[in-house]
Design a protein around this motif. Structure first.
Motif, mmCIF file in Angstrom:
data_model
loop_
_atom_site.group_PDB
_atom_site.id
_atom_site.type_symbol
_atom_site.label_atom_id
_atom_site.label_comp_id
_atom_site.label_asym_id
_atom_site.label_seq_id
_atom_site.Cartn_x
_atom_site.Cartn_y
_atom_site.Cartn_z
ATOM 1 N N ALA A 33 0.835 -1.203 0.000
ATOM 2 C CA ALA A 33 0.000 0.000 0.000
ATOM 3 C C ALA A 33 0.870 1.254 0.000
ATOM 4 C CB ALA A 33 -0.901 0.003 1.240
ATOM 5 N N PRO A 34 0.389 2.315 -0.614
ATOM 6 C CA PRO A 34 1.168 3.553 -0.613
ATOM 7 C C PRO A 34 1.280 4.122 0.798
ATOM 8 C CG PRO A 34 -0.999 3.898 -1.578
ATOM 9 C CD PRO A 34 -0.864 2.433 -1.322
ATOM 10 N N ILE A 35 2.332 4.880 1.025
ATOM 11 C CA ILE A 35 2.552 5.528 2.314
ATOM 12 C C ILE A 35 2.154 6.985 2.167
ATOM 13 C CG2 ILE A 35 4.235 6.164 4.075
ATOM 14 C CD1 ILE A 35 5.973 3.841 2.943
ATOM 15 N N ALA A 36 1.135 7.388 2.901
ATOM 16 C CA ALA A 36 0.723 8.788 2.906
ATOM 17 C C ALA A 36 1.322 9.444 4.142
ATOM 18 C CB ALA A 36 -0.799 8.892 2.937
ATOM 19 N N TRP A 37 1.801 10.664 3.985
ATOM 20 C CA TRP A 37 2.343 11.386 5.130
ATOM 21 C C TRP A 37 1.886 12.824 5.078
ATOM 22 C CZ3 TRP A 37 5.705 15.473 4.284
ATOM 23 C CH2 TRP A 37 6.328 15.530 3.040
ATOM 24 N N SER A 38 1.795 13.430 6.256
ATOM 25 C CA SER A 38 1.426 14.833 6.330
ATOM 26 C C SER A 38 1.986 15.424 7.613
ATOM 27 C CB SER A 38 -0.100 15.001 6.282
ATOM 28 O OG SER A 38 -0.689 14.422 7.430
ATOM 29 N N GLY A 46 20.794 15.636 5.496
ATOM 30 C CA GLY A 46 21.591 14.408 5.520
ATOM 31 C C GLY A 46 20.727 13.199 5.271
ATOM 32 N N ASP A 47 20.736 12.264 6.211
ATOM 33 C CA ASP A 47 19.914 11.060 6.072
ATOM 34 C C ASP A 47 18.671 11.113 6.952
ATOM 35 O OD1 ASP A 47 20.989 10.722 8.567
ATOM 36 O OD2 ASP A 47 21.663 8.677 8.244
ATOM 37 N N THR A 48 18.254 12.339 7.340
ATOM 38 C CA THR A 48 17.134 12.488 8.257
ATOM 39 C C THR A 48 16.004 13.305 7.640
ATOM 40 O OG1 THR A 48 18.651 12.431 10.137
ATOM 41 C CG2 THR A 48 16.443 13.278 10.551
ATOM 42 N N LEU A 49 14.821 12.732 7.640
ATOM 43 C CA LEU A 49 13.607 13.432 7.244
ATOM 44 C C LEU A 49 12.794 13.637 8.515
ATOM 45 C CD1 LEU A 49 11.680 14.447 4.965
ATOM 46 C CD2 LEU A 49 10.613 12.189 5.112
ATOM 47 N N THR A 50 12.388 14.879 8.779
ATOM 48 C CA THR A 50 11.637 15.180 9.986
ATOM 49 C C THR A 50 10.306 15.824 9.630
ATOM 50 O OG1 THR A 50 13.704 15.525 11.193
ATOM 51 C CG2 THR A 50 11.701 16.343 12.228
ATOM 52 N N LEU A 51 9.230 15.222 10.107
ATOM 53 C CA LEU A 51 7.889 15.781 9.966
ATOM 54 C C LEU A 51 7.553 16.450 11.288
ATOM 55 C CD1 LEU A 51 6.141 12.675 8.349
ATOM 56 C CD2 LEU A 51 7.241 14.596 7.182
ATOM 57 N N ILE A 52 7.156 17.722 11.245
ATOM 58 C CA ILE A 52 6.963 18.504 12.465
ATOM 59 C C ILE A 52 5.539 19.056 12.510
ATOM 60 C CG2 ILE A 52 7.783 20.495 13.780
ATOM 61 C CD1 ILE A 52 10.433 20.178 12.099
ATOM 62 N N GLY A 53 4.883 18.871 13.642
ATOM 63 C CA GLY A 53 3.540 19.396 13.858
ATOM 64 C C GLY A 53 2.472 18.526 13.222
ATOM 65 N N ARG A 54 1.676 17.887 14.031
ATOM 66 C CA ARG A 54 0.605 16.997 13.572
ATOM 67 C C ARG A 54 1.119 16.028 12.516
ATOM 68 N NH1 ARG A 54 -4.122 20.900 11.947
ATOM 69 N NH2 ARG A 54 -2.392 21.872 10.852
ATOM 70 N N ALA A 55 2.279 15.430 12.808
ATOM 71 C CA ALA A 55 2.950 14.518 11.876
ATOM 72 C C ALA A 55 2.219 13.186 11.846
ATOM 73 C CB ALA A 55 4.395 14.332 12.296
ATOM 74 N N GLU A 56 2.076 12.639 10.637
ATOM 75 C CA GLU A 56 1.320 11.403 10.507
ATOM 76 C C GLU A 56 1.816 10.607 9.306
ATOM 77 O OE1 GLU A 56 -3.217 10.526 11.299
ATOM 78 O OE2 GLU A 56 -2.964 11.777 9.527
ATOM 79 N N LEU A 57 1.955 9.292 9.510
ATOM 80 C CA LEU A 57 2.245 8.343 8.448
ATOM 81 C C LEU A 57 1.103 7.341 8.414
ATOM 82 C CD1 LEU A 57 5.998 7.464 9.132
ATOM 83 C CD2 LEU A 57 5.110 8.895 7.293
ATOM 84 N N ILE A 58 0.562 7.095 7.237
ATOM 85 C CA ILE A 58 -0.532 6.133 7.099
ATOM 86 C C ILE A 58 -0.178 5.177 5.979
ATOM 87 C CG2 ILE A 58 -2.964 5.788 6.528
ATOM 88 C CD1 ILE A 58 -3.465 8.645 7.543
ATOM 89 N N GLN A 59 -0.327 3.885 6.273
ATOM 90 C CA GLN A 59 -0.174 2.880 5.232
ATOM 91 C C GLN A 59 -1.214 1.811 5.472
ATOM 92 O OE1 GLN A 59 3.353 0.479 4.894
ATOM 93 N NE2 GLN A 59 3.128 0.503 2.679
ATOM 94 N N GLY A 60 -2.046 1.591 4.478
ATOM 95 C CA GLY A 60 -3.132 0.647 4.651
ATOM 96 C C GLY A 60 -4.013 1.105 5.794
ATOM 97 N N GLN A 61 -4.220 0.233 6.757
ATOM 98 C CA GLN A 61 -5.068 0.557 7.900
ATOM 99 C C GLN A 61 -4.253 0.926 9.141
ATOM 100 O OE1 GLN A 61 -7.375 -3.093 7.975
ATOM 101 N NE2 GLN A 61 -9.092 -2.008 7.062
#
Length: 159
Positions: A33-38, A46-61
């Protein structure tokens, strides 16, 4: 968001193995399933991705939500760190805590702080929960009083 950041986000999230979050509880196709993020803001360095404030990862259920999600992609051991109002939600259960670290190398999410695990009406609390997303095994360690506490409701058999 610029194109390099988008490409970096896709590569990093794929490398992190986020698709394996909770695979054991969901449909077999969840890993595809695709990975949705917001989030409110995103940073890549570098090698770091940071999601800040109401961070969310969704995949499938499955969903991982926190105030801040930082993903680290390394050759042998990638991990995702979640801080502040952490929730890991599957179709069957919700794990809540103050901080979590998900490590792809061992399919383990460790949730710490004020940990609350719910499954249906059943509730268990403690200070540290180690959960293997592949085997669905869990270990909950003592809370502020040094003890794990819970309330379990017996299943109705219809008799």
């Amino acid at each position: 968001m610029t194109r390099p950041l988008t490409a970096a986000a896709i590569v990093l999230l794929a490398a992190l193995g986020v698709p394996t979050l909770g695979d054991a509880q969901t449909a077999p196709n969840n890993a595809d399933a695709p990975i949705a993020w917001s989030s409110d803001d995103v940073q890549y360095e570098g090698d770091t991705l940071t999601l800040i404030g109401r961070a969310e990862l969704i995949q499938g259920q499955n969903r991982l939500r926190a105030d801040r999600l930082a993903g680290f992609s390394q050759t042998s051991d990638s991990r995702m760190e979640a801080t502040g109002n952490v929730y890991f939600v599957t179709p069957d259960q919700t794990i809540r805590g103050d901080r979590a670290v998900y490590t792809t190398g061992n399919d383990t999410i460790v949730v710490t702080g004020d940990v609350i695990l719910t499954q249906g009406q059943n509730v268990a609390t403690g200070s540290r929960l180690t959960y293997n997303t592949r085997t669905e095994s869990a270990r909950l360690e003592g809370g502020s009083n040094g003890r794990v506490q819970g309330v379990f409701y017996p299943s109705s058999t219809g008799n």
